[in-house]
Motif scaffolding. Structure first.
Motif, mmCIF file in Angstrom:
data_model
loop_
_atom_site.group_PDB
_atom_site.id
_atom_site.type_symbol
_atom_site.label_atom_id
_atom_site.label_comp_id
_atom_site.label_asym_id
_atom_site.label_seq_id
_atom_site.Cartn_x
_atom_site.Cartn_y
_atom_site.Cartn_z
ATOM 1 N N LEU A 141 -1.814 8.716 -7.381
ATOM 2 C CA LEU A 141 -2.210 9.601 -8.470
ATOM 3 C C LEU A 141 -2.009 11.044 -8.028
ATOM 4 O O LEU A 141 -2.599 11.475 -7.037
ATOM 5 N N VAL A 142 -1.168 11.765 -8.755
ATOM 6 C CA VAL A 142 -0.976 13.196 -8.516
ATOM 7 C C VAL A 142 -1.852 13.921 -9.543
ATOM 8 O O VAL A 142 -1.658 13.777 -10.751
ATOM 9 N N THR A 143 -2.831 14.689 -9.046
ATOM 10 C CA THR A 143 -3.828 15.289 -9.935
ATOM 11 C C THR A 143 -4.199 16.676 -9.421
ATOM 12 O O THR A 143 -3.692 17.118 -8.382
ATOM 13 N N ARG A 144 -5.064 17.383 -10.161
ATOM 14 C CA ARG A 144 -5.408 18.745 -9.736
ATOM 15 C C ARG A 144 -6.297 18.722 -8.495
ATOM 16 O O ARG A 144 -6.004 19.344 -7.495
ATOM 17 N N GLU A 145 -7.406 18.009 -8.586
ATOM 18 C CA GLU A 145 -8.267 17.844 -7.411
ATOM 19 C C GLU A 145 -8.875 16.445 -7.470
ATOM 20 O O GLU A 145 -9.061 15.891 -8.549
ATOM 21 N N THR A 146 -9.155 15.886 -6.304
ATOM 22 C CA THR A 146 -9.451 14.451 -6.248
ATOM 23 C C THR A 146 -10.928 14.099 -6.390
ATOM 24 O O THR A 146 -11.245 12.971 -6.755
ATOM 25 N N SER A 147 -11.854 15.029 -6.137
ATOM 26 C CA SER A 147 -13.253 14.612 -5.975
ATOM 27 C C SER A 147 -13.831 13.981 -7.242
ATOM 28 O O SER A 147 -14.424 12.899 -7.203
ATOM 29 N N THR A 148 -13.642 14.621 -8.398
ATOM 30 C CA THR A 148 -14.225 14.101 -9.643
ATOM 31 C C THR A 148 -13.548 12.804 -10.064
ATOM 32 O O THR A 148 -14.209 11.814 -10.389
ATOM 33 N N VAL A 149 -12.216 12.827 -10.064
ATOM 34 C CA VAL A 149 -11.482 11.656 -10.548
ATOM 35 C C VAL A 149 -11.635 10.482 -9.579
ATOM 36 O O VAL A 149 -11.606 9.321 -9.979
ATOM 37 N N CYS A 150 -11.859 10.772 -8.301
ATOM 38 C CA CYS A 150 -12.082 9.696 -7.331
ATOM 39 C C CYS A 150 -13.344 8.910 -7.700
ATOM 40 O O CYS A 150 -13.353 7.675 -7.635
ATOM 41 N N LYS A 151 -14.379 9.613 -8.109
ATOM 42 C CA LYS A 151 -15.625 8.936 -8.510
ATOM 43 C C LYS A 151 -15.373 8.015 -9.701
ATOM 44 O O LYS A 151 -15.937 6.919 -9.793
ATOM 45 N N PHE A 152 -14.530 8.445 -10.633
ATOM 46 C CA PHE A 152 -14.172 7.620 -11.790
ATOM 47 C C PHE A 152 -13.545 6.302 -11.327
ATOM 48 O O PHE A 152 -13.975 5.218 -11.736
ATOM 49 N N TYR A 153 -12.524 6.387 -10.488
ATOM 50 C CA TYR A 153 -11.835 5.169 -10.054
ATOM 51 C C TYR A 153 -12.738 4.284 -9.187
ATOM 52 O O TYR A 153 -12.679 3.055 -9.274
ATOM 53 N N GLN A 154 -13.575 4.899 -8.367
ATOM 54 C CA GLN A 154 -14.514 4.108 -7.560
ATOM 55 C C GLN A 154 -15.488 3.337 -8.453
ATOM 56 O O GLN A 154 -15.770 2.162 -8.211
ATOM 57 N N THR A 155 -16.004 4.002 -9.488
ATOM 58 C CA THR A 155 -16.976 3.353 -10.366
ATOM 59 C C THR A 155 -16.327 2.238 -11.182
ATOM 60 O O THR A 155 -16.894 1.150 -11.332
ATOM 61 N N VAL A 156 -15.134 2.489 -11.713
ATOM 62 C CA VAL A 156 -14.482 1.514 -12.588
ATOM 63 C C VAL A 156 -13.932 0.335 -11.794
ATOM 64 O O VAL A 156 -14.052 -0.819 -12.216
ATOM 65 N N PHE A 157 -13.340 0.601 -10.614
ATOM 66 C CA PHE A 157 -12.619 -0.458 -9.895
ATOM 67 C C PHE A 157 -13.223 -0.841 -8.546
ATOM 68 O O PHE A 157 -12.741 -1.786 -7.911
ATOM 69 N N GLY A 158 -14.261 -0.112 -8.095
ATOM 70 C CA GLY A 158 -14.930 -0.510 -6.859
ATOM 71 C C GLY A 158 -14.218 -0.141 -5.576
ATOM 72 O O GLY A 158 -14.421 -0.767 -4.532
ATOM 73 N N TYR A 159 -13.369 0.883 -5.617
ATOM 74 C CA TYR A 159 -12.658 1.286 -4.400
ATOM 75 C C TYR A 159 -13.596 1.898 -3.377
ATOM 76 O O TYR A 159 -14.583 2.543 -3.721
ATOM 77 N N GLU A 160 -13.241 1.732 -2.103
ATOM 78 C CA GLU A 160 -13.783 2.594 -1.049
ATOM 79 C C GLU A 160 -12.760 3.721 -0.895
ATOM 80 O O GLU A 160 -11.556 3.461 -0.921
ATOM 81 N N ALA A 161 -13.224 4.959 -0.745
ATOM 82 C CA ALA A 161 -12.312 6.097 -0.635
ATOM 83 C C ALA A 161 -12.438 6.737 0.736
ATOM 84 O O ALA A 161 -13.543 6.918 1.256
ATOM 85 N N GLU A 162 -11.303 7.057 1.312
ATOM 86 C CA GLU A 162 -11.281 7.719 2.620
ATOM 87 C C GLU A 162 -10.538 9.032 2.465
ATOM 88 O O GLU A 162 -9.340 9.051 2.158
ATOM 89 N N ALA A 163 -11.252 10.143 2.661
ATOM 90 C CA ALA A 163 -10.651 11.465 2.467
ATOM 91 C C ALA A 163 -9.940 11.912 3.734
ATOM 92 O O ALA A 163 -10.401 11.659 4.849
ATOM 93 N N GLU A 164 -8.808 12.565 3.537
ATOM 94 C CA GLU A 164 -8.097 13.233 4.634
ATOM 95 C C GLU A 164 -8.863 14.516 4.913
ATOM 96 O O GLU A 164 -9.074 15.333 4.001
#
Length: 262
Positions: free
Chosen positions: A149-172
């Motif tokens: 996903l190419v987006t403006r900034e990841t923090s807000t949209v990351c929460k969306f995908y984590q909530t909907v699909f259950g991802y674990e996220a690892e930030a660089e």
């Protein structure tokens, strides 16, 4: 290369599909670039073909209705055990559902699908598999190997995908690099890349499909010969040698010679 025949873990990218105005010329472009062959259907949303490599399904191409002036773009589909529930979760988390959920194939024998967008506007598909599990070959040239996903900034949209699909996220961890890897059961499956003002004005946030190639520089040259264009020339990255290109109708995608490729 590996066959990918089992149902996907929910949230895993499982299919990529492209809607275009000229199906014939688009099929010719990808057949020449990737060696794809095509079989018809299912065609709930209009004419549609599935691309094959060695008889294995790897992607889909469909016809845009003539009255629809939509962006021509590759769409990443994320797996779901229940597309109706996932669509509800998308809406409740600030996203939108533009198409479906609806059955694909006769009485849904292929599966069930929806087209959605995240809160930033990036479009993605949701696929609940029945007979059609998704991409059936991985790692070979011409197959999708990564989705970002190419987006403006990841923090807000990351929460969306984590909530909907259950991802674990690892930030660089970097002051000037906004990048998160999405994992399922500890396995990396996709990434989010925040590019700020570098986001193309004419495109907005979008999912980018990476296709494996045997030689990135040669494939980029071939794209131009076939009527496409190179958006970002070949460069060496963490995952291999990559270029961003577009087909003759302007659909952008990445080509990569992965460092892990044999």
């Amino acid at each position: 290369m590996t066959e990918a025949a089992a149902p996907r873990t929910p949230g895993s990218p499982c299919w990529v599909s492209l809607l275009v105005h000229g199906m014939g010329t688009t099929q010719d472009f990808y057949a020449d670039l990737f060696g794809w062959e095509f079989v018809p259907g299912p065609d709930q949303l209009g004419p549609y073909v599935r691309a094959l490599i060695g008889g294995k399904e790897v992607a889909g191409i469909g016809q845009l209705p003539p009255d629809r002036h939509l962006q021509v773009a590759w769409t990443t589909y994320l797996a779901s055990d229940d597309v109706d529930l996932t669509a509800e979760a998308v809406r409740s988390c600030g996203g939108t559902v533009a198409v479906g959920p609806l059955d694909a194939g006769e009485s849904g024998e292929a599966g069930r699908m929806a087209i959605a967008a995240d809160p930033g506007g990036a479009v993605f598909g949701i696929w609940e598999a029945a007979a059609h599990l998704g991409t059936a070959l991985a790692g070979a040239p011409g197959t999708p190997v990564w989705n970002e996903l190419v987006t403006r900034e990841t923090s807000t949209v990351c929460k969306f995908y984590q909530t909907v699909f259950g991802y674990e996220a690892e930030a660089e961890v970097s002051a000037d690099f906004d990048y998160q890897t999405l994992r399922l059961d500890g396995r990396p499956v996709a990434s989010l890349h925040g590019v700020g003002h570098a986001l193309p004005r004419d495109r907005g946030p979008h999912w980018m499909t990476y296709f494996e190639v045997a030689d990135t520089d040669e494939a980029a040259r071939r794209v131009v010969e076939l009527g496409g264009q190179v958006l970002h020339p070949p460069r060496d990255g963490a995952s291999g040698r990559v270029a961003t290109v577009a087909d003759p109708e302007g659909a952008a995608f990445a080509i990569v010679r992965s460092t892990t490729a044999g």
